[in-house]
Design a protein around this motif. Structure first.
Motif, mmCIF file in Angstrom:
data_model
loop_
_atom_site.group_PDB
_atom_site.id
_atom_site.type_symbol
_atom_site.label_atom_id
_atom_site.label_comp_id
_atom_site.label_asym_id
_atom_site.label_seq_id
_atom_site.Cartn_x
_atom_site.Cartn_y
_atom_site.Cartn_z
ATOM 1 N N THR A 1 -4.049 0.474 -1.409
ATOM 2 C CA THR A 1 -3.844 -0.872 -1.363
ATOM 3 C C THR A 1 -4.126 -1.332 -2.652
ATOM 4 O O THR A 1 -5.109 -1.380 -3.172
ATOM 5 N N ALA B 1 7.118 -0.664 4.325
ATOM 6 C CA ALA B 1 6.701 -0.483 3.027
ATOM 7 C C ALA B 1 8.074 -0.134 2.213
ATOM 8 O O ALA B 1 8.421 -0.438 1.253
ATOM 9 N N GLY C 1 -1.717 -1.365 5.090
ATOM 10 C CA GLY C 1 -1.394 0.178 4.899
ATOM 11 C C GLY C 1 -2.700 0.925 4.685
ATOM 12 O O GLY C 1 -3.740 0.650 4.669
ATOM 13 N N ALA C 2 -2.316 2.015 3.851
ATOM 14 C CA ALA C 2 -3.376 3.283 3.575
ATOM 15 C C ALA C 2 -4.452 2.457 2.566
ATOM 16 O O ALA C 2 -4.086 1.805 1.563
ATOM 17 N N PRO D 1 0.787 -1.202 -0.035
ATOM 18 C CA PRO D 1 0.009 -0.009 -0.240
ATOM 19 C C PRO D 1 0.922 1.204 -0.100
ATOM 20 O O PRO D 1 2.184 1.279 0.617
ATOM 21 N N THR D 2 0.353 2.406 -0.496
ATOM 22 C CA THR D 2 1.151 3.607 -0.610
ATOM 23 C C THR D 2 0.025 4.583 -0.454
ATOM 24 O O THR D 2 -1.129 4.560 -0.196
ATOM 25 N N PRO D 3 0.361 5.885 0.273
ATOM 26 C CA PRO D 3 -0.260 6.941 1.019
ATOM 27 C C PRO D 3 -1.405 7.332 -0.016
ATOM 28 O O PRO D 3 -1.065 7.320 -1.299
ATOM 29 N N ASP E 1 1.966 8.823 5.912
ATOM 30 C CA ASP E 1 1.331 7.418 5.978
ATOM 31 C C ASP E 1 1.828 6.144 5.486
ATOM 32 O O ASP E 1 1.686 5.025 5.278
ATOM 33 N N MET E 2 3.307 6.617 4.670
ATOM 34 C CA MET E 2 4.061 5.560 4.162
ATOM 35 C C MET E 2 4.531 4.812 5.545
ATOM 36 O O MET E 2 5.198 5.267 6.440
ATOM 37 N N THR E 3 4.494 3.421 5.575
ATOM 38 C CA THR E 3 5.210 2.800 6.719
ATOM 39 C C THR E 3 6.845 2.529 6.516
ATOM 40 O O THR E 3 7.193 2.233 5.159
#
Length: 223
Positions: free
Chosen positions: A85, A21, A111-112, A8-10, A16-18
């Motif tokens: 996602t 990731a 993730g987002a 997943p990306t923001p 919000d990027m982990t």
């Protein structure tokens, strides 16, 4: 054998990027991106130099066998979409299914995704819900709306800004003017907004104030 990572990306806010990731995108051999121009900005921001290849709705059918072949010989590949996602109203399902059928390991990072915050902040019941994504544009739209009018669970839709007023009008016609609705737009971004009310009230709001940005609609179930 390699592994396919769904990353997943923001959906707007880069914070919000982990960390996981970022690490995975740096370690894989190849990143599949829905739009390499959009994803290029994200990768540059996080100093990720991994090669990219386009993977979108217009070429994903043609690429599946090629990509599974690369994974089978030991390459690790990450799939990202423009935001959120992969495979949620975006490319990803076809490749994931092919990998599962071929015995290639698939790992999806958390993730987002846009619909979860929209659902949670709607104030509508979220213990049971159904994700509809985008309604059919023409063929099958009325049939789908008639069926969903009887759905007792909370319903989640995605919609584009220029079609929002039409869709809200459909909800008034098929679900009733008093059906509770929550519309979230530009989630995680500077001009994030959530408008809650009856279908008629929310329709009136966006008729007077045309919306911009990515939109998630949450509709209360039939009682």
């Amino acid at each position: 054998m390699g592994k396919l990572y769904l990353v997943p990306t923001p959906i707007g806010n880069l914070e919000d990027m982990t960390l996981r990731a970022i690490r995975v995108l740096k370690e894989v051999d190849l990143i599949l991106a829905e739009d390499t121009r959009t994803s290029g900005k994200l990768l540059h921001h996080f100093e990720i130099g991994t090669p990219m290849k386009s993977h979108h709705m217009h070429n994903e059918h043609k690429m599946v066998d090629f990509l599974v072949g690369k994974l089978k010989v030991g390459e690790h590949i990450a799939l990202i979409s423009d935001a959120g996602t992969p495979a949620i109203s975006d490319p990803g399902f076809l490749l994931t299914r092919a990998c599962v059928e071929a015995g290639v390991e698939v790992e999806c990072l958390p993730g987002a995704t846009a619909f979860v915050p929209a659902l949670v902040n709607s104030g509508l019941p979220n213990d049971k819900f159904v994700f509809e994504g985008f309604l059919p544009v023409k063929k099958g739209r009325q049939t789908r709306l008639k069926l969903l009018a009887e759905e007792p669970r909370t319903i989640i839709f995605y919609e584009s800004p220029h079609k929002l007023v039409k869709t809200l009008g459909n909800f008034v016609d098929y679900f009733g003017a008093e059906r509770p609705v929550s519309v979230s737009r530009e989630l995680t971004k500077l001009y994030e907004e959530t408008v809650r009310g009856t279908a008629e009230e929310v329709l009136k709001h966006f008729t007077e104030k045309p919306p911009k940005g990515e939109i998630v609609i949450i509709v209360g179930g039939n009682k």
